[in-house]
Each structure stands twice: as C-alpha cells, then as structure tokens.
Design an enzyme around this catalytic site. Sequence first.
Site, PDB file in Angstrom:
ATOM      1  N   GLU A 320      -2.618  -6.085  -6.750  1.00 52.70           N
ATOM      2  CA  GLU A 320      -2.366  -6.796  -5.493  1.00 52.70           C
ATOM      3  C   GLU A 320      -3.403  -6.478  -4.425  1.00 52.70           C
ATOM      4  OE1 GLU A 320       2.505  -6.680  -5.953  1.00 52.70           O
ATOM      5  OE2 GLU A 320       1.503  -5.137  -4.792  1.00 52.70           O
ATOM      6  N   PRO A 321      -4.660  -6.837  -4.652  1.00 55.45           N
ATOM      7  CA  PRO A 321      -5.668  -6.537  -3.634  1.00 55.45           C
ATOM      8  C   PRO A 321      -5.528  -7.461  -2.418  1.00 55.45           C
ATOM      9  CG  PRO A 321      -6.619  -7.875  -5.370  1.00 55.45           C
ATOM     10  CD  PRO A 321      -5.211  -7.594  -5.788  1.00 55.45           C
ATOM     11  N   ARG A 360      -6.837  -1.474  14.550  1.00 56.01           N
ATOM     12  CA  ARG A 360      -7.012  -0.473  13.502  1.00 56.01           C
ATOM     13  C   ARG A 360      -7.708   0.798  14.005  1.00 56.01           C
ATOM     14  NH1 ARG A 360      -9.488  -0.756   9.490  1.00 56.01           N
ATOM     15  NH2 ARG A 360      -7.993   0.233   8.122  1.00 56.01           N
ATOM     16  N   TYR A 364      -5.425   3.886  13.340  1.00 51.00           N
ATOM     17  CA  TYR A 364      -5.781   4.740  12.194  1.00 51.00           C
ATOM     18  C   TYR A 364      -7.075   5.507  12.397  1.00 51.00           C
ATOM     19  CZ  TYR A 364      -3.050   0.883  10.128  1.00 51.00           C
ATOM     20  OH  TYR A 364      -2.124  -0.091   9.857  1.00 51.00           O
ATOM     21  N   CYS A 391      -5.569  -2.703  29.299  1.00 46.57           N
ATOM     22  CA  CYS A 391      -5.285  -1.630  30.256  1.00 46.57           C
ATOM     23  C   CYS A 391      -4.857  -0.381  29.520  1.00 46.57           C
ATOM     24  CB  CYS A 391      -4.224  -2.085  31.230  1.00 46.57           C
ATOM     25  SG  CYS A 391      -4.833  -3.449  32.200  1.00 46.57           S
TER      26      CYS A 391
HETATM   27  N1  LLP Z   1       0.738  -4.324  -2.373  1.00 41.80           N
HETATM   28  C1  LLP Z   1       1.635  -3.701  -1.605  1.00 41.80           C
HETATM   29  C2  LLP Z   1       2.972  -3.492  -2.114  1.00 41.80           C
HETATM   30  C3  LLP Z   1       1.285  -3.273  -0.322  1.00 41.80           C
HETATM   31  O1  LLP Z   1       2.171  -2.656   0.429  1.00 41.80           O
HETATM   32  C4  LLP Z   1      -0.032  -3.497   0.161  1.00 41.80           C
HETATM   33  C5  LLP Z   1      -0.435  -3.069   1.492  1.00 41.80           C
HETATM   34  C6  LLP Z   1      -0.932  -4.166  -0.675  1.00 41.80           C
HETATM   35  C7  LLP Z   1      -0.524  -4.554  -1.938  1.00 41.80           C
HETATM   36  C8  LLP Z   1      -2.335  -4.499  -0.265  1.00 41.80           C
HETATM   37  O2  LLP Z   1      -3.091  -3.372   0.023  1.00 41.80           O
HETATM   38  P1  LLP Z   1      -4.682  -3.549   0.280  1.00 41.80           P
HETATM   39  O3  LLP Z   1      -5.306  -3.964  -1.033  1.00 41.80           O
HETATM   40  O4  LLP Z   1      -4.865  -4.582   1.326  1.00 41.80           O
HETATM   41  O5  LLP Z   1      -5.134  -2.202   0.726  1.00 41.80           O
HETATM   42  N2  LLP Z   1      -2.455  -2.153   8.077  1.00 41.80           N
HETATM   43  C9  LLP Z   1      -3.113  -1.177   7.255  1.00 41.80           C
HETATM   44  C10 LLP Z   1      -2.889  -1.443   5.784  1.00 41.80           C
HETATM   45  C11 LLP Z   1      -1.441  -1.500   5.403  1.00 41.80           C
HETATM   46  C12 LLP Z   1      -1.272  -1.847   3.967  1.00 41.80           C
HETATM   47  C13 LLP Z   1       0.131  -2.158   3.652  1.00 41.80           C
HETATM   48  N3  LLP Z   1       0.367  -2.511   2.306  1.00 41.80           N
HETATM   49  C14 LLP Z   1      -4.595  -1.154   7.590  1.00 41.80           C
HETATM   50  O6  LLP Z   1      -5.007  -1.887   8.460  1.00 41.80           O
HETATM   51  O7  LLP Z   1      -5.351  -0.385   7.015  1.00 41.80           O
END
Ligand code: LLP
Length: 463
Positions: A320-321, A360, A364, A391
């Site tokens: 799930e990218p 972000r 983070y 602000c």
């Molecule tokens: N699958 C599941 C179950 C997830 O919870 C996530 C991300 C993904 C796939 C996709 O992950 P990715 O490949 O995009 O890393 N807001 C944070 C990232 C939160 C990710 C939440 N879940 C940020 O800006 O770094």
Amino acid sequence: MSRSAHPAGPRHADVLPEGHPSAPPADLNHLDRKVWASTVTRTPDGVVSVGGIEVTRLAEEFGTPAYLLDETDFRERARAWRTAFGADADVFYAGKAFLSRAVVRWLHEEGLNLDVCSGGELTTALSGGMPADRIAFHGNNKSVHEIETAIRAGVGRIVLDSFQEIVRVAHVAQSLGKRQRVQIRITVGVEAHTHEFIATAHEDQKFGIPLAGGQAAEAVRRALQLDGLELIGIHSHIGSQIFDMSGFEVAAHRVVGLLKDIRDEHGVELPEIDLGGGLGIAYTSDDDPREPHEIAKALNEIVARECEGAKLRTPRISVEPGRAIVGPTAFTLYEVGTIKPLDGLRTYVSVDGGMSDNIRTALYDAEYSVALVSRTSEAAPMLVRVVGKHCESGDIVVKDAFLPADLAPGDLIAVPATGAYCRSMASNYNHALRPPVVAVRDGEARVIVRRETEEDLLRLDVG
Ligand code: LLP
C-alpha cells in the site's frame, strides 16, 4: 526526517552560524533529480518548468501558493510499482497521501487498487470511478454508517482493526445479507526506524491487534466463526517514511508465522497477506530511497523464503504505497514576501503559505529542500529558514536551507516532494485558503483540486 546532514565545509564558514551542521550545495541553481519530479527542468533562460510549462506562467495563471503535480511522473511511478509487483500481487495506492478524482482515474488506468480509510476517501474513490472491488477499507474506528456504506458499495476488502470491529462488520454484513471479504490487521511488534508519530507496528498504539499474547490468533478464531465474514488474509503496516527493509523482513516473518499457526489450528491456508506501505522518499539530497523493483524483489523473496520454511503455499502479496507514489511528483510553488535577516543567525524568508499547506515540518520535524525557480542567481548562498504567514513561530516550511543572497520579494521559490501528506493534511488555520493542485502534463496544465475561496469559508459559517 532526512537521515543525515552534510558535514560543515570550511569554504562556507562565512555563511553558517557557529556549530551549524550543514553546508550549502556547490551550485544553488542545480536541481537534484532525487527530489524533483521527473519532468522538472531549468529552461535555458533559467526559469524552472514542469511538464513543459514554466513556473512563472503557472504562477500567473493559477496564483501562489499552489501544488504543481507532474502527472507524467505520477503515472510513471504508479506503473513502476505495478510492474515491479506483477500479476501475482496487488498494489493499493494509499489515498490518505493525496486523493482526488483525477488521481483515482489515473490509478484505475494504470491498474492500481486503492486503499481508503474514511467515508470521505471512499466517496472520492467511488466518485472517481474506482471499481468497488478494487478498494480496501481501513481505519481504527470506522463508524457503523461507514461500514454499511462500504459493504453496500461492494468494497473488495475491509481491514479489521479490533475485536469489536470483527463483530461490528460481521453484524452489518449479515444484516445486509452479505459475506464481506476481510483481512485482520495485526501489530507485529517491530520498532520501525521513523518518527514516533508515524511508526505503527509496535504494540503500544491504537492500530491493529497485537500478535503478542495470542491476541491475533484469537481474533482469527473469532473471525473464522462469523458467517458475515470471509477471512482472506492478514495485514501489517509498520510505519511510514522507512528506508530500512529489515522492519519489513521481521514483519513478513511474523505474519507468515501466524499463517502457519492458523493452518495448524484450523486447517485453513489464508490466501493473502498485505505488508502495508511506508517506503521512504527523498526530501533532501541526503535521502536514498529504494526503487519499487528492489522493494518488490526483497519482499517477494522474504515471503517466499518464510513460506517455504513453513511449508505454506505462497500467499498473494499486496502493498500500500502512498508517499512513494505521489510524494515526489509535486512541489509547492510560493511567492517570496518579507525577507528578514537576523544578524549572526539566519535570514527568515516568508512565503504566502505555510503550516496550513505543509504541516509536516511543524508536526514531525520533517526536512525539506527549497530552490529559487523563477530565475537563476550567481549570488552567494545565504542560510535561510522558510516560514509561512501564520500567527505561530513554529510556522516553518523549511527549517534550514540555502538560497541566493540576492533573493527578493516577488521571486518564486519551490519546495519539492510535497505531493504526499501536504494537501491532504492542509488546514484553514488563520482562515488560510487551501491552495489548488494543478496537474501538468505535456505542455498542458489543469486544476484537479481548485483553490479555496473566501466564499467556501463563509459557506460553512452558518451562524
Ligand atoms: N497503509 C496503511 C494501513 C497506512 O496506515 C498508511 C499510512 C499507508 C498504507 C501509506 O503509507 P505511506 O506509503 O504513504 O508511507 N502523515 C504522515 C504519514 C502518516 C501515514 C499514515 N498511514 C506524514 O506526513 O509523514
């Protein structure tokens, strides 16, 4: 969230405050291919272009701030994931990274599936034309209404996240006279090397059912007994912005271990495993992400090896990218406003957006890079902090970077790799209007998410 910083070089001592860890790049006009979308280039007159259109023209037509998305790059990345995993696996794009109807259409055309985690994402997915059976529905607290909508729509799978949800989904499915295909999300107890807020496989957190103490095995027992559910597999997502494959290796080992226990206890070989998303991308030149084909090879090998050891048929793998597909495809274009040099410290460069379009950095401590894109400059590098217009002193877009010392109000600067988790996490703080997403391809630009207007804000204010 870059992993390392450049060592300080003596040549640049004059532009760095004492003890500052990084040094400016040799050429500020150079665009590092690692962080920019594939069609981004500097034209001979020095202006940066994307999809064949100069950013100065895009700024004139669509205004700033704006997210400029390279559609060609998006499609290439989606296709690269699809091809790397092949016909025996499924790639579910994680819609939370960025979702719009246009994106759904591209994904459909490129043969990807879609992971959604809310009623809103599900509606967008269906409205963009993704066939329901290619949608996976996630979330740790899906409402009964969302579950009902998903089952009625015919989603391909619901990923169960708790004991209560096992019963809830079974009940709704049964009341609709359906048998819902489900996976169970487990936490495998891996400490992923990433920011605490985006690590999701250690046990002390809200997602999934712990493998530890036999809880996941108990969840499987219950799911197998319920008529409304067809248990098709086990799901694990260890976190996000991860470079090191060892976490996935441990996760695959433990998920396959559970499949083996299930076979031994119930005589059932579950046909699927999902190893989630989380692959890191380059935000700065210090990051070295892996290519989809390397990731696919590594994951396929790990799963095949583990299954052989456990004498199991190799299950169908899905991934799930989100970030790894959309993250590098877009950059945020800003216009420079106030420039404030602070003697001996750094220069604060204010832009016309900020934490409302990119939270972000504040959330983070994420690292980004930045470049002057409306012209080139031969001026000396100047240490800057790119800040927004909100602000709040934590309203930082790029914490530490270098821009040319002749930077002036009205210049356009761009922050690359903002395709993921920027527009999707954007807010209206200070009643900022969320920027548009403009898709650019082969010399044509088209708004796929329009800029918010003050009317949009007032429409919600009904007092
Ligand atoms: N699958 C599941 C179950 C997830 O919870 C996530 C991300 C993904 C796939 C996709 O992950 P990715 O490949 O995009 O890393 N807001 C944070 C990232 C939160 C990710 C939440 N879940 C940020 O800006 O770094």
